[in-house]
Motif scaffolding. Structure first.
Motif, PDB file in Angstrom:
ATOM      1  N   ALA A  56       0.734  -1.179  -0.029  1.00  0.00           N
ATOM      2  CA  ALA A  56      -0.125   0.111   0.118  1.00  0.00           C
ATOM      3  C   ALA A  56       0.831   1.243  -0.111  1.00  0.00           C
ATOM      4  N   ILE A  57       2.021   1.137   0.824  1.00  0.00           N
ATOM      5  CA  ILE A  57       2.868   2.466   0.951  1.00  0.00           C
ATOM      6  C   ILE A  57       3.508   2.720  -0.438  1.00  0.00           C
ATOM      7  N   GLU A  58       3.967   1.582  -1.264  1.00  0.00           N
ATOM      8  CA  GLU A  58       4.522   1.670  -2.372  1.00  0.00           C
ATOM      9  C   GLU A  58       3.555   2.137  -3.533  1.00  0.00           C
ATOM     10  N   ASN A  59       2.073   1.680  -3.551  1.00  0.00           N
ATOM     11  CA  ASN A  59       1.065   2.605  -4.161  1.00  0.00           C
ATOM     12  C   ASN A  59       1.031   3.925  -3.958  1.00  0.00           C
ATOM     13  N   ARG A  61       3.319   5.940  -2.895  1.00  0.00           N
ATOM     14  CA  ARG A  61       4.627   6.728  -3.503  1.00  0.00           C
ATOM     15  C   ARG A  61       4.476   6.608  -4.638  1.00  0.00           C
ATOM     16  N   THR A  62       4.075   5.727  -5.515  1.00  0.00           N
ATOM     17  CA  THR A  62       3.878   5.765  -7.042  1.00  0.00           C
ATOM     18  C   THR A  62       3.001   6.892  -7.634  1.00  0.00           C
ATOM     19  N   ALA A  63       2.019   6.767  -6.588  1.00  0.00           N
ATOM     20  CA  ALA A  63       1.031   7.870  -6.996  1.00  0.00           C
ATOM     21  C   ALA A  63       1.195   9.311  -6.815  1.00  0.00           C
ATOM     22  N   GLY A  64       2.306   9.525  -6.018  1.00  0.00           N
ATOM     23  CA  GLY A  64       2.941  10.709  -5.657  1.00  0.00           C
ATOM     24  C   GLY A  64       1.809  11.095  -4.432  1.00  0.00           C
ATOM     25  N   ALA A  65       1.406  10.361  -3.646  1.00  0.00           N
ATOM     26  CA  ALA A  65       0.556  10.570  -2.531  1.00  0.00           C
ATOM     27  C   ALA A  65       1.056  10.272  -1.175  1.00  0.00           C
ATOM     28  N   LEU A  66       2.567  10.065  -0.950  1.00  0.00           N
ATOM     29  CA  LEU A  66       3.122   9.830   0.303  1.00  0.00           C
ATOM     30  C   LEU A  66       3.421  10.929   1.100  1.00  0.00           C
ATOM     31  N   SER A  67       2.415  11.716   1.391  1.00  0.00           N
ATOM     32  CA  SER A  67       2.829  13.027   2.145  1.00  0.00           C
ATOM     33  C   SER A  67       1.230  13.569   2.562  1.00  0.00           C
ATOM     34  N   ILE A  68       1.372  14.467   3.620  1.00  0.00           N
ATOM     35  CA  ILE A  68       0.155  15.008   3.940  1.00  0.00           C
ATOM     36  C   ILE A  68      -0.750  15.628   2.929  1.00  0.00           C
ATOM     37  N   ASP A  69       0.097  16.423   1.909  1.00  0.00           N
ATOM     38  CA  ASP A  69      -0.530  17.127   1.052  1.00  0.00           C
ATOM     39  C   ASP A  69      -1.135  15.912   0.033  1.00  0.00           C
ATOM     40  N   GLY A  70      -0.401  14.942  -0.376  1.00  0.00           N
ATOM     41  CA  GLY A  70      -0.661  13.981  -1.126  1.00  0.00           C
ATOM     42  C   GLY A  70      -1.932  13.255  -0.972  1.00  0.00           C
ATOM     43  N   VAL A  71      -2.155  12.847   0.509  1.00  0.00           N
ATOM     44  CA  VAL A  71      -3.112  12.132   1.042  1.00  0.00           C
ATOM     45  C   VAL A  71      -4.357  12.923   0.867  1.00  0.00           C
ATOM     46  N   LEU A  72      -4.297  14.242   1.098  1.00  0.00           N
ATOM     47  CA  LEU A  72      -5.510  15.257   1.207  1.00  0.00           C
ATOM     48  C   LEU A  72      -5.974  15.483  -0.383  1.00  0.00           C
ATOM     49  N   ALA A  73      -5.049  15.384  -1.003  1.00  0.00           N
ATOM     50  CA  ALA A  73      -5.474  15.491  -2.728  1.00  0.00           C
ATOM     51  C   ALA A  73      -6.153  14.362  -3.252  1.00  0.00           C
ATOM     52  N   LEU A  74      -5.903  13.264  -2.552  1.00  0.00           N
ATOM     53  CA  LEU A  74      -6.769  12.075  -3.079  1.00  0.00           C
ATOM     54  C   LEU A  74      -8.248  12.098  -2.837  1.00  0.00           C
ATOM     55  N   ASP A  75      -8.865  11.590  -3.796  1.00  0.00           N
ATOM     56  CA  ASP A  75     -10.374  11.322  -3.400  1.00  0.00           C
ATOM     57  C   ASP A  75     -10.547  10.101  -2.859  1.00  0.00           C
TER      58      ASP A  75
END
Ligand code: SF4
Length: 229
Positions: A56-59, A61-75
């Protein structure tokens, strides 16, 4: 049986940890991993094996979402798809969003600012975030904030009970407090101690223990069939 005093516990733990370190070698869970990755790992590994959390972490990371802002930007659905390998993916998505939302709202999105707080106030703050229980909070304190906390998990408690070091079913909060009094106030050493108990729990002291090859057999009450006091 009561919890041993800090001095008694320290005397019991020192030779146990030395024996484990000699048998298993350095654990080195203490790495340069980015703090948010550590936190995401601590949330995603709840009730699952590390291999699923790592995927899940690799997913993320690959989506550029392994950060506070990255997670918040995901629907929500997009995040669920990424964390699906860690199991309970709807809940894990909600926990990631709750954590990231807290950092955004309480710290203007600055995770480092949050993690710089003193240990016990930060622990109380972490425990106030939905999805963060004591074990997750202590893992975040130790491995992301690098503060001298101790992660009391099933492995640690079960081994110490069987070894006859602590009474059965001691409340975890009291056990953590006593362990912190007994062990050096040093995050690196506490991380090694936790890593060694996890290693022992996975290799030998499982729910059905494999005592025959355990490095602690000679001093273990359970392994000796109760002959030791
Ligand atoms: S001897 Fe058995 S019960 Fe004791 S610590 Fe080792 S595996 Fe656990």
């Amino acid at each position: 049986m009561k919890l041993p005093s800090p001095a008694e516990l320290s005397d019991r733990l020192e030779p146990l940890l030395d024996a484990l370190a000699e048998h298993f070698g350095p654990q080195r869970w203490w790495t340069d991993t980015d703090p948010f990755e550590v936190i995401a790992g601590a949330l995603l590994v709840q009730n699952t094996a590390w291999t699923g959390a790592a995927r899940a972490i690799e997913n993320l990371r690959t989506a550029g979402a392994l950060s506070i802002d990255g997670v918040l930007a995901l629907d929500e659905l997009g995040c669920q798809e990424l964390v699906r390998p860690s199991g309970s993916f709807r809940q894990k998505t909600a926990k990631l969003h709750a954590f990231a939302g807290h950092v955004r709202d309480a710290h203007d999105g600055d995770l480092d600012h949050m993690l710089r707080a003193p240990m016990e106030p930060l622990r109380r703050e972490l425990l106030g975030i939905w999805g963060v229980g004591p074990e997750t909070a202590d893992a975040i304190l130790l491995y992301a904030a690098r503060k001298p906390s101790f992660v009391v998990d099933t492995y640690t408690q079960r081994s110490l009970e069987r070894l006859g070091v602590i009474p059965s079913s001691a409340p975890r909060a009291a056990l953590r407090a006593r362990l912190l009094e007994a062990l050096p106030e040093d995050a690196w050493q506490l991380a090694e101690a936790h890593g060694l108990f996890v290693r022992l729990g996975k290799a030998h002291c499982r729910s059905t223990p494999d005592c025959a090859s355990c490095p602690l057999l000679m001093g273990c009450r359970y392994g000796s069939g109760g002959r030791l006091r």
